[in-house]
Design an enzyme around this catalytic site. Structure first.
Site, PDB file in Angstrom:
ATOM      1  CD  GLU A  48      -3.005  -0.941   0.117  1.00 39.70           C
ATOM      2  OE1 GLU A  48      -3.361   0.191  -0.239  1.00 39.70           O
ATOM      3  OE2 GLU A  48      -3.432  -1.981  -0.407  1.00 39.70           O
ATOM      4  CB  THR A  53      -0.534   3.775  -7.723  1.00 40.09           C
ATOM      5  OG1 THR A  53      -1.456   3.028  -6.924  1.00 40.09           O
ATOM      6  CG2 THR A  53      -1.250   4.981  -8.312  1.00 40.09           C
ATOM      7  NE  ARG A 181      -4.496   1.938  -3.666  1.00 42.83           N
ATOM      8  CZ  ARG A 181      -4.450   2.757  -4.715  1.00 42.83           C
ATOM      9  NH1 ARG A 181      -4.641   2.275  -5.930  1.00 42.83           N
ATOM     10  NH2 ARG A 181      -4.225   4.039  -4.555  1.00 42.83           N
ATOM     11  CG  ASP A 203       5.252  -3.252  -8.706  1.00 42.37           C
ATOM     12  OD1 ASP A 203       5.737  -3.100  -7.566  1.00 42.37           O
ATOM     13  OD2 ASP A 203       4.030  -3.190  -8.942  1.00 42.37           O
ATOM     14  CD  GLN A 207       1.401  -7.236   0.201  1.00 42.25           C
ATOM     15  OE1 GLN A 207       2.053  -7.564  -0.772  1.00 42.25           O
ATOM     16  NE2 GLN A 207       0.563  -6.220   0.188  1.00 42.25           N
TER      17      GLN A 207
END
Length: 225
Positions: A48, A53, A181, A203, A207
């Site tokens: 997050e 993005t 998301r 990318d 986590q």
């Protein structure tokens, strides 16, 4: 006493060996030119943090955006975001002992059940139930304390436009895709060219369970973002 190699000079090589040597040298020069004209960027960060993005924005700007098939996948992700956020609000109601209106009890039971997760897309009935739930006084209290929850903020944008998003012929716009998301797992790459320089953007998942894969991505990296 030593052992001498009888083939130290190029003149001692056979035509076949000279040809192989030239091919190897040519390939090395080509690889060197490719490496010099390629910039590899590695995106690292926690979940997050906005890595994916950023990658989406670069794809929109420097590539041709998203295909029809990719947009269909994001439609499912967006609908899932709305369902997940609604469930989060309902769990918060239970945790904080907030009572829903009697007319929303059945709606809450529906969205609290695991079976709702099997729905890939929102149905007209689900859309009506979501509207009723989000307008419930108890859910509004939860929203006023949303900073105490781990909630996808983009879901509020989707809810404000839920009639368009819930339509059967809905095709996500670029802005919808940027708001969507989904957890990044594994390693994904996008490649684009600016002024004859090739950029390869890598990318990786943020986590904790994904971080062990980071070490495999550092080879030939130009910069880490």
């Amino acid at each position: 006493m030593g052992v001498c190699d009888s083939r130290l000079n190029d003149s001692d090589l056979t035509k076949e060996e000279k040809l192989k040597q030239k091919l190897i040298e040519a390939q090395l020069r080509k690889d060197r030119r490719t490496l010099e004209s390629e910039i590899k960027l590695l995106l690292l960060g926690t979940g997050e943090s906005g890595k994916s993005t950023f990658a989406k924005q670069l794809k929109i700007i420097h590539l041709k955006g998203f295909t029809k098939q990719e947009r269909k996948i994001y439609k499912e992700i967006i609908h899932s975001n709305i369902v997940f956020t609604t469930r989060t609000f309902l769990f918060a109601c239970n945790k904080w002992n907030l009572c829903l209106s009697p007319e929303n009890i059945e709606n809450a039971d529906n969205f609290s059940s695991p079976e709702i997760l099997a729905e890939k897309f929102l149905t007209p009935i689900m859309i009506r139930q979501i509207k009723d739930l989000w307008n419930d006084p108890a859910i509004k209290q939860v929203i006023s304390r949303v900073n105490e929850l781990q909630v996808q903020q983009s879901a509020f944008c989707f809810f404000e436009d839920i009639d368009r998003i819930g339509a059967e012929d809905f095709i996500p716009t670029d802005q919808d895709i940027l708001h969507a998301r989904s957890k990044t797992t594994g390693i994904s790459e996008i490649e684009f060219t600016i002024s004859k320089t090739t950029f390869k953007l890598v990318d990786v998942g943020g986590q904790r369970s994904e971080r062990r894969k980071w070490i495999h991505c550092f080879q030939d990296v130009t910069a880490v973002l």
